[in-house]
Motif scaffolding. Structure first.
Motif, PDB file in Angstrom:
ATOM      1  N   GLN A  12       0.824  -1.210   0.000  1.00 19.59           N
ATOM      2  CA  GLN A  12       0.000   0.000   0.000  1.00 19.59           C
ATOM      3  C   GLN A  12       0.859   1.260   0.000  1.00 19.59           C
ATOM      4  O   GLN A  12       0.570   2.219  -0.720  1.00 19.59           O
ATOM      5  CB  GLN A  12      -0.938  -0.006   1.211  1.00 19.59           C
ATOM      6  N   PHE A  15       2.720   1.533  -3.435  1.00 19.06           N
ATOM      7  CA  PHE A  15       1.730   1.878  -4.453  1.00 19.06           C
ATOM      8  C   PHE A  15       1.398   3.364  -4.358  1.00 19.06           C
ATOM      9  O   PHE A  15       1.303   4.055  -5.371  1.00 19.06           O
ATOM     10  CB  PHE A  15       0.469   1.030  -4.269  1.00 19.06           C
ATOM     11  N   GLN A  16       1.238   3.844  -3.142  1.00 21.33           N
ATOM     12  CA  GLN A  16       0.974   5.265  -2.901  1.00 21.33           C
ATOM     13  C   GLN A  16       2.113   6.123  -3.455  1.00 21.33           C
ATOM     14  O   GLN A  16       1.880   7.142  -4.094  1.00 21.33           O
ATOM     15  CB  GLN A  16       0.811   5.507  -1.393  1.00 21.33           C
ATOM     16  N   ASP A  18       4.077   5.397  -5.873  1.00 20.56           N
ATOM     17  CA  ASP A  18       4.076   5.306  -7.330  1.00 20.56           C
ATOM     18  C   ASP A  18       2.919   6.112  -7.939  1.00 20.56           C
ATOM     19  O   ASP A  18       2.923   6.376  -9.132  1.00 20.56           O
ATOM     20  CB  ASP A  18       3.966   3.841  -7.752  1.00 20.56           C
ATOM     21  N   SER A  19       1.957   6.488  -7.107  1.00 23.00           N
ATOM     22  CA  SER A  19       0.752   7.155  -7.599  1.00 23.00           C
ATOM     23  C   SER A  19       0.671   8.637  -7.243  1.00 23.00           C
ATOM     24  O   SER A  19      -0.231   9.322  -7.713  1.00 23.00           O
ATOM     25  CB  SER A  19      -0.491   6.457  -7.023  1.00 23.00           C
ATOM     26  N   THR A  20       1.567   9.096  -6.370  1.00 20.83           N
ATOM     27  CA  THR A  20       1.491  10.481  -5.889  1.00 20.83           C
ATOM     28  C   THR A  20       2.883  11.102  -5.850  1.00 20.83           C
ATOM     29  O   THR A  20       3.867  10.452  -6.156  1.00 20.83           O
ATOM     30  CB  THR A  20       0.899  10.541  -4.462  1.00 20.83           C
ATOM     31  N   ASP A  21       2.923  12.342  -5.425  1.00 21.28           N
ATOM     32  CA  ASP A  21       4.202  13.036  -5.233  1.00 21.28           C
ATOM     33  C   ASP A  21       4.646  13.020  -3.773  1.00 21.28           C
ATOM     34  O   ASP A  21       5.485  13.817  -3.373  1.00 21.28           O
ATOM     35  CB  ASP A  21       4.082  14.493  -5.703  1.00 21.28           C
ATOM     36  N   ASP A  68       6.865   0.204 -18.025  1.00 25.41           N
ATOM     37  CA  ASP A  68       5.861   1.270 -18.015  1.00 25.41           C
ATOM     38  C   ASP A  68       4.466   0.771 -18.361  1.00 25.41           C
ATOM     39  O   ASP A  68       3.479   1.378 -17.965  1.00 25.41           O
ATOM     40  CB  ASP A  68       6.255   2.380 -19.000  1.00 25.41           C
ATOM     41  N   LYS A  72       0.185  -0.717 -12.220  1.00 24.33           N
ATOM     42  CA  LYS A  72       0.881  -0.329 -10.981  1.00 24.33           C
ATOM     43  C   LYS A  72       0.797  -1.412  -9.916  1.00 24.33           C
ATOM     44  O   LYS A  72       1.738  -1.615  -9.156  1.00 24.33           O
ATOM     45  CB  LYS A  72       0.301   0.974 -10.433  1.00 24.33           C
ATOM     46  N   THR A  73      -0.325  -2.098  -9.859  1.00 22.23           N
ATOM     47  CA  THR A  73      -0.493  -3.142  -8.847  1.00 22.23           C
ATOM     48  C   THR A  73       0.569  -4.225  -9.012  1.00 22.23           C
ATOM     49  O   THR A  73       1.297  -4.535  -8.070  1.00 22.23           O
ATOM     50  CB  THR A  73      -1.896  -3.760  -8.947  1.00 22.23           C
ATOM     51  N   THR A  76       4.199  -2.969  -8.473  1.00 19.49           N
ATOM     52  CA  THR A  76       4.530  -2.770  -7.058  1.00 19.49           C
ATOM     53  C   THR A  76       4.753  -4.101  -6.349  1.00 19.49           C
ATOM     54  O   THR A  76       5.721  -4.262  -5.598  1.00 19.49           O
ATOM     55  CB  THR A  76       3.425  -1.958  -6.358  1.00 19.49           C
TER      56      THR A  76
END
Length: 129
Positions: A12, A15-16, A18-21, A68, A72-73, A76
């Motif tokens: 989690q 993943f976070q 990889d999905s946010t800044d 690429d 993402k799941t 990760t």
């Protein structure tokens, strides 16, 4: 915290990231809410720190996929498992493989477990386990 839960929380957190800044510290705080766990910390910090090397290993073992293009799941889950397989020596490879498959069943789609198993088996096969 049991190791399965630590792996799930590490998934989690990464993943976070990889999905946010978010910074790694912000992501850890967001997921863990002030709690700590040594194994979780090793997974998150180690996977994050060694991400470039892990991604290189992953790219070398992907067939018909680019890094690429991976969801993402799965990306990760594979990063965490490869970190454990390549950098840690405290769990049998089959346990790490099984844990990654279980995470992919929980967070991925119907094809995720088979895909994760296929990629990670290349790592365990070359090590002779």
């Amino acid at each position: 915290m049991k190791r399965h839960e630590a792996r799930e929380k590490a998934f989690q957190t990464l993943f976070q990231l990889d999905s946010t800044d978010m910074t790694v510290e912000e992501a850890i705080e967001y997921i863990m809410e002030g709690k700590t766990d040594a194994f979780y910390d090793v997974l998150v910090q180690g996977t994050h720190k060694n991400r470039a090397d892990i991604d290189l290993l992953l790219k070398q073992n992907l067939e018909k996929w680019s890094l690429d293009r991976l969801p993402k799941t799965e990306r990760t889950i594979l990063r965490i498992a490869i970190f454990e397989l390549e950098y840690l020596d405290d769990a049998p490879d089959r346990v790490i493989l099984n844990e990654a498959i279980e995470l992919s069943k929980s967070y991925g789609d119907d094809q995720s477990p088979k895909f994760v198993n296929g990629v990670l088996s290349k790592f365990t096969d070359r090590k002779g386990e």
